[in-house]
Design a protein around this motif. Structure first.
Motif, PDB file in Angstrom:
ATOM      1  N   ASP A   1      -0.976  32.072 141.585  1.00 18.88           N
ATOM      2  CA  ASP A   1      -1.752  31.131 140.776  1.00 18.88           C
ATOM      3  C   ASP A   1      -3.225  31.170 141.212  1.00 18.88           C
ATOM      4  OD1 ASP A   1      -2.312  29.036 138.989  1.00 18.88           O
ATOM      5  OD2 ASP A   1      -1.074  27.552 140.030  1.00 18.88           O
ATOM      6  N   LEU A   2      -3.443  31.151 142.517  1.00 24.24           N
ATOM      7  CA  LEU A   2      -4.817  31.203 143.037  1.00 24.24           C
ATOM      8  C   LEU A   2      -5.498  32.515 142.666  1.00 24.24           C
ATOM      9  CD1 LEU A   2      -4.178  29.633 146.564  1.00 24.24           C
ATOM     10  CD2 LEU A   2      -5.310  28.533 144.605  1.00 24.24           C
ATOM     11  N   ALA A   3      -4.753  33.601 142.708  1.00 25.23           N
ATOM     12  CA  ALA A   3      -5.343  34.905 142.370  1.00 25.23           C
ATOM     13  C   ALA A   3      -5.798  34.916 140.913  1.00 25.23           C
ATOM     14  CB  ALA A   3      -4.329  36.023 142.626  1.00 25.23           C
ATOM     15  N   ALA A   4      -4.991  34.338 140.036  1.00 21.54           N
ATOM     16  CA  ALA A   4      -5.364  34.297 138.620  1.00 21.54           C
ATOM     17  C   ALA A   4      -6.581  33.407 138.412  1.00 21.54           C
ATOM     18  CB  ALA A   4      -4.182  33.788 137.789  1.00 21.54           C
ATOM     19  N   ALA A   5      -6.633  32.294 139.129  1.00 20.15           N
ATOM     20  CA  ALA A   5      -7.793  31.399 139.012  1.00 20.15           C
ATOM     21  C   ALA A   5      -9.057  32.083 139.523  1.00 20.15           C
ATOM     22  CB  ALA A   5      -7.527  30.109 139.797  1.00 20.15           C
ATOM     23  N   ARG A   6      -8.930  32.793 140.628  1.00 21.39           N
ATOM     24  CA  ARG A   6     -10.098  33.490 141.187  1.00 21.39           C
ATOM     25  C   ARG A   6     -10.602  34.562 140.223  1.00 21.39           C
ATOM     26  NH1 ARG A   6     -10.292  35.788 147.327  1.00 21.39           N
ATOM     27  NH2 ARG A   6     -11.230  33.743 147.695  1.00 21.39           N
ATOM     28  N   ARG A   7      -9.703  35.250 139.567  1.00 23.39           N
ATOM     29  CA  ARG A   7     -10.143  36.267 138.595  1.00 23.39           C
ATOM     30  C   ARG A   7     -10.968  35.632 137.471  1.00 23.39           C
ATOM     31  NH1 ARG A   7      -5.000  38.536 139.775  1.00 23.39           N
ATOM     32  NH2 ARG A   7      -4.007  37.501 137.997  1.00 23.39           N
ATOM     33  N   CYS A   8     -10.760  34.345 137.219  1.00 29.48           N
ATOM     34  CA  CYS A   8     -11.529  33.630 136.185  1.00 29.48           C
ATOM     35  C   CYS A   8     -12.793  32.993 136.744  1.00 29.48           C
ATOM     36  CB  CYS A   8     -10.656  32.545 135.548  1.00 29.48           C
ATOM     37  SG  CYS A   8      -9.285  33.215 134.592  1.00 29.48           S
ATOM     38  N   GLY A   9     -13.012  33.124 138.044  1.00 26.35           N
ATOM     39  CA  GLY A   9     -14.235  32.583 138.627  1.00 26.35           C
ATOM     40  C   GLY A   9     -14.085  31.214 139.251  1.00 26.35           C
ATOM     41  N   LEU A  10     -12.877  30.663 139.232  1.00 28.33           N
ATOM     42  CA  LEU A  10     -12.677  29.368 139.881  1.00 28.33           C
ATOM     43  C   LEU A  10     -12.664  29.546 141.395  1.00 28.33           C
ATOM     44  CD1 LEU A  10     -11.443  28.872 136.938  1.00 28.33           C
ATOM     45  CD2 LEU A  10     -10.075  27.093 138.011  1.00 28.33           C
ATOM     46  N   ARG A  11     -12.950  28.462 142.098  1.00 28.44           N
ATOM     47  CA  ARG A  11     -12.771  28.441 143.546  1.00 28.44           C
ATOM     48  C   ARG A  11     -11.296  28.153 143.841  1.00 28.44           C
ATOM     49  NH1 ARG A  11     -18.149  27.025 144.807  1.00 28.44           N
ATOM     50  NH2 ARG A  11     -17.785  27.239 147.047  1.00 28.44           N
ATOM     51  N   THR A  12     -10.907  28.384 145.079  1.00 26.08           N
ATOM     52  CA  THR A  12      -9.481  28.366 145.414  1.00 26.08           C
ATOM     53  C   THR A  12      -9.210  27.672 146.743  1.00 26.08           C
ATOM     54  OG1 THR A  12      -9.822  30.552 146.406  1.00 26.08           O
ATOM     55  CG2 THR A  12      -8.944  30.501 144.155  1.00 26.08           C
ATOM     56  N   ALA A  13      -8.198  26.844 146.758  1.00 25.19           N
ATOM     57  CA  ALA A  13      -7.744  26.206 148.008  1.00 25.19           C
ATOM     58  C   ALA A  13      -6.227  26.351 148.096  1.00 25.19           C
ATOM     59  CB  ALA A  13      -8.144  24.733 148.037  1.00 25.19           C
ATOM     60  N   PHE A  14      -5.782  26.873 149.221  1.00 27.97           N
ATOM     61  CA  PHE A  14      -4.350  27.126 149.445  1.00 27.97           C
ATOM     62  C   PHE A  14      -3.787  26.054 150.370  1.00 27.97           C
ATOM     63  CE2 PHE A  14      -1.014  29.442 151.975  1.00 27.97           C
ATOM     64  CZ  PHE A  14      -0.116  29.668 150.940  1.00 27.97           C
ATOM     65  N   VAL A  15      -2.758  25.399 149.902  1.00 28.47           N
ATOM     66  CA  VAL A  15      -2.039  24.418 150.722  1.00 28.47           C
ATOM     67  C   VAL A  15      -0.580  24.880 150.754  1.00 28.47           C
ATOM     68  CG1 VAL A  15      -1.340  22.007 150.978  1.00 28.47           C
ATOM     69  CG2 VAL A  15      -3.608  22.556 150.042  1.00 28.47           C
ATOM     70  N   PRO A  16      -0.154  25.517 151.836  1.00 26.17           N
ATOM     71  CA  PRO A  16       1.218  26.044 151.848  1.00 26.17           C
ATOM     72  C   PRO A  16       2.235  24.911 151.820  1.00 26.17           C
ATOM     73  CG  PRO A  16       0.193  26.259 154.019  1.00 26.17           C
ATOM     74  CD  PRO A  16      -0.877  25.778 153.084  1.00 26.17           C
ATOM     75  N   ARG A  17       3.309  25.173 151.105  1.00 27.98           N
ATOM     76  CA  ARG A  17       4.441  24.224 151.098  1.00 27.98           C
ATOM     77  C   ARG A  17       5.648  25.034 151.538  1.00 27.98           C
ATOM     78  NH1 ARG A  17       2.181  19.233 151.341  1.00 27.98           N
ATOM     79  NH2 ARG A  17       0.908  18.742 149.497  1.00 27.98           N
ATOM     80  N   LEU A  18       5.946  24.952 152.813  1.00 31.69           N
ATOM     81  CA  LEU A  18       6.836  25.912 153.456  1.00 31.69           C
ATOM     82  C   LEU A  18       8.300  25.710 153.111  1.00 31.69           C
ATOM     83  CD1 LEU A  18       5.058  25.946 156.925  1.00 31.69           C
ATOM     84  CD2 LEU A  18       4.638  27.414 154.949  1.00 31.69           C
ATOM     85  N   THR A  19       8.626  24.579 152.504  1.00 30.80           N
ATOM     86  CA  THR A  19      10.030  24.327 152.153  1.00 30.80           C
ATOM     87  C   THR A  19      10.206  24.097 150.656  1.00 30.80           C
ATOM     88  OG1 THR A  19       9.783  21.971 152.611  1.00 30.80           O
ATOM     89  CG2 THR A  19      10.552  23.371 154.431  1.00 30.80           C
ATOM     90  N   GLU A  20       9.225  24.489 149.852  1.00 27.09           N
ATOM     91  CA  GLU A  20       9.375  24.329 148.400  1.00 27.09           C
ATOM     92  C   GLU A  20      10.693  24.924 147.927  1.00 27.09           C
ATOM     93  OE1 GLU A  20       6.381  26.302 145.992  1.00 27.09           O
ATOM     94  OE2 GLU A  20       7.490  25.873 144.138  1.00 27.09           O
ATOM     95  N   HIS A  21      11.014  26.104 148.429  1.00 28.60           N
ATOM     96  CA  HIS A  21      12.230  26.794 147.987  1.00 28.60           C
ATOM     97  C   HIS A  21      13.386  26.593 148.962  1.00 28.60           C
ATOM     98  CE1 HIS A  21      10.199  28.778 144.635  1.00 28.60           C
ATOM     99  NE2 HIS A  21       9.168  28.918 145.444  1.00 28.60           N
ATOM    100  N   GLY A  22      13.282  25.596 149.826  1.00 29.46           N
ATOM    101  CA  GLY A  22      14.359  25.320 150.763  1.00 29.46           C
ATOM    102  C   GLY A  22      14.099  25.954 152.119  1.00 29.46           C
ATOM    103  N   PRO A  23      15.070  25.839 153.005  1.00 27.11           N
ATOM    104  CA  PRO A  23      14.851  26.274 154.395  1.00 27.11           C
ATOM    105  C   PRO A  23      14.657  27.781 154.538  1.00 27.11           C
ATOM    106  CG  PRO A  23      17.145  25.564 154.034  1.00 27.11           C
ATOM    107  CD  PRO A  23      16.389  25.212 152.805  1.00 27.11           C
ATOM    108  N   GLY A  24      15.152  28.555 153.586  1.00 25.80           N
ATOM    109  CA  GLY A  24      15.047  30.009 153.723  1.00 25.80           C
ATOM    110  C   GLY A  24      13.872  30.614 152.990  1.00 25.80           C
TER     111      GLY A  24
END
Lengths: 239, 239
Positions: free
Chosen positions: A189-212
């Protein structure tokens, strides 16, 4: 100060602001039990989510007109049930409608509400989600997410990561792309936004998809800002 | 209880929620003084507002594509200046851009913020204004209007009183028209909403057009609810 010149922060929502997997599993559990399905509710949530991108892809390709996510979710739910041994033709439509609203009832990550409240003091804050407007309204009212507006796919009639989703959002805000920063837990998502010229902030969510979880554990590019949660993001921005 | 079955209150904004005439006059006063125009700033606000409906009419007729109100306001400002003895060609565009933002800086009527805060406890509340999204965002952030979302003409790409403006707003909310109530100080807006099946609440604003106001002093039909201000509206609804 990071993000100099930025006036709006727009947020990916599913995964970045809210924990969709736990929320959908919570609402699916009694449904599955009621219908005698022995499946793990989290696996049901994962299976429902797996149909998310393919459903939007038909819209992105132009094979169907813009269709809001609530409708896609509902179609995906019917398509999904046989995988879990449930015959959708034998269900009351109202019961499926009710389960479909699980996506409106997702809990935010613990840092999200307080972090957004701090960020809102300087920036316009809004979702830039593929979720539709009323889904975002219901979610925000229930969870107390203090958005300034509900932006996203339905407002601009384009699903991320189509460039129109980002560029038209900046246009609606009457801002140049570089005055808008996407906050997301997803590198693509950030890569697509950057290609459009937007700035980008990454906030990892390490358990979005569960423990694995195996993806999006770390930044894939030199994003403008990386913060461990929304509180840390506000602190890095001097708020 | 009045408005049984209603789940969303959508609001006309210019005149109903905010006092556009005083706000525009306040920002126009130093501009007019700087350029040696002896005009009454309130008369300037009135003259600017008189060009509002004709400008939207070109969009409603289909003579031009949907164009957001900030752009129409800016065009109308240039067209208006010669009436006040000011040559727009001799102005810095940035000065006109700044004055155009007067519409983003309007003060709410004294009862509006507190009344909306009470109404929000039960209803989805959102503007259904011809003002564009960023105008409504800026206004709400400055004034503390606690909207759940920014709806209105730009979201549905149709200017009131076109039926699409009301019907598509209900559709975005995933509600039937009768589950949505328009709150407005203008009988014609309410009449158009009623023709689309929306419920209607009239809140007169007796000085919107200044001390000599001659229109919208009283309900022109048996609206579903009539209240003297947003506080009284909340009280009538048991909030």
């Amino acid at each position: 100060m990071p993000l100099d010149g930025v006036r709006a922060l727009v947020f990916d929502v599913f995964g970045t602001v809210v924990d969709w997997r736990s929320g959908v599993a919570r609402d699916a559990a009694p449904f599955l039990a009621r219908h005698g399905a022995a499946a793990d509710p989290a696996a049901f949530a994962d299976a429902w989510r797996r149909r998310y991108q393919p459903a939007m892809e038909a819209v992105r390709r132009g094979d169907r007109p813009f269709t809001r996510l609530d409708v896609l979710h509902r179609e995906n739910l019917e398509a999904l049930l046989p995988e879990f041994g449930i015959d959708p033709a034998r269900m009351e439509p109202a019961e499926l409608d009710a389960l479909n609203l699980a996506w409106h009832r997702l809990d935010p990550w613990p840092d999200a509400v307080a972090g957004l409240g701090r960020l809102r003091a300087r920036y316009v804050i809004a979702p830039l989600s593929n979720g539709n407007i009323v889904l975002m309204i219901d979610m925000a009212k229930r969870a107390g997410l203090p958005w300034d507006a509900i932006l996203g796919a339905e407002v601009v009639r384009a699903y991320k990561p189509m460039p129109e989703a980002y560029l038209r959002t900046a246009e609606v805000l009457a801002m140049r792309p570089e005055e808008v920063c996407l906050v997301a837990a997803h590198n693509d998502d950030l890569a697509a936004a950057r290609r459009c010229g937007l700035r980008t902030a990454f906030v990892p969510r390490l358990t979005e998809h569960g423990p694995g979880q195996a993806k999006d554990l770390a930044p894939a590019q030199d994003w403008d800002l990386v913060a461990e949660d929304f509180g840390a993001l506000a602190t890095r921005l001097g708020l």
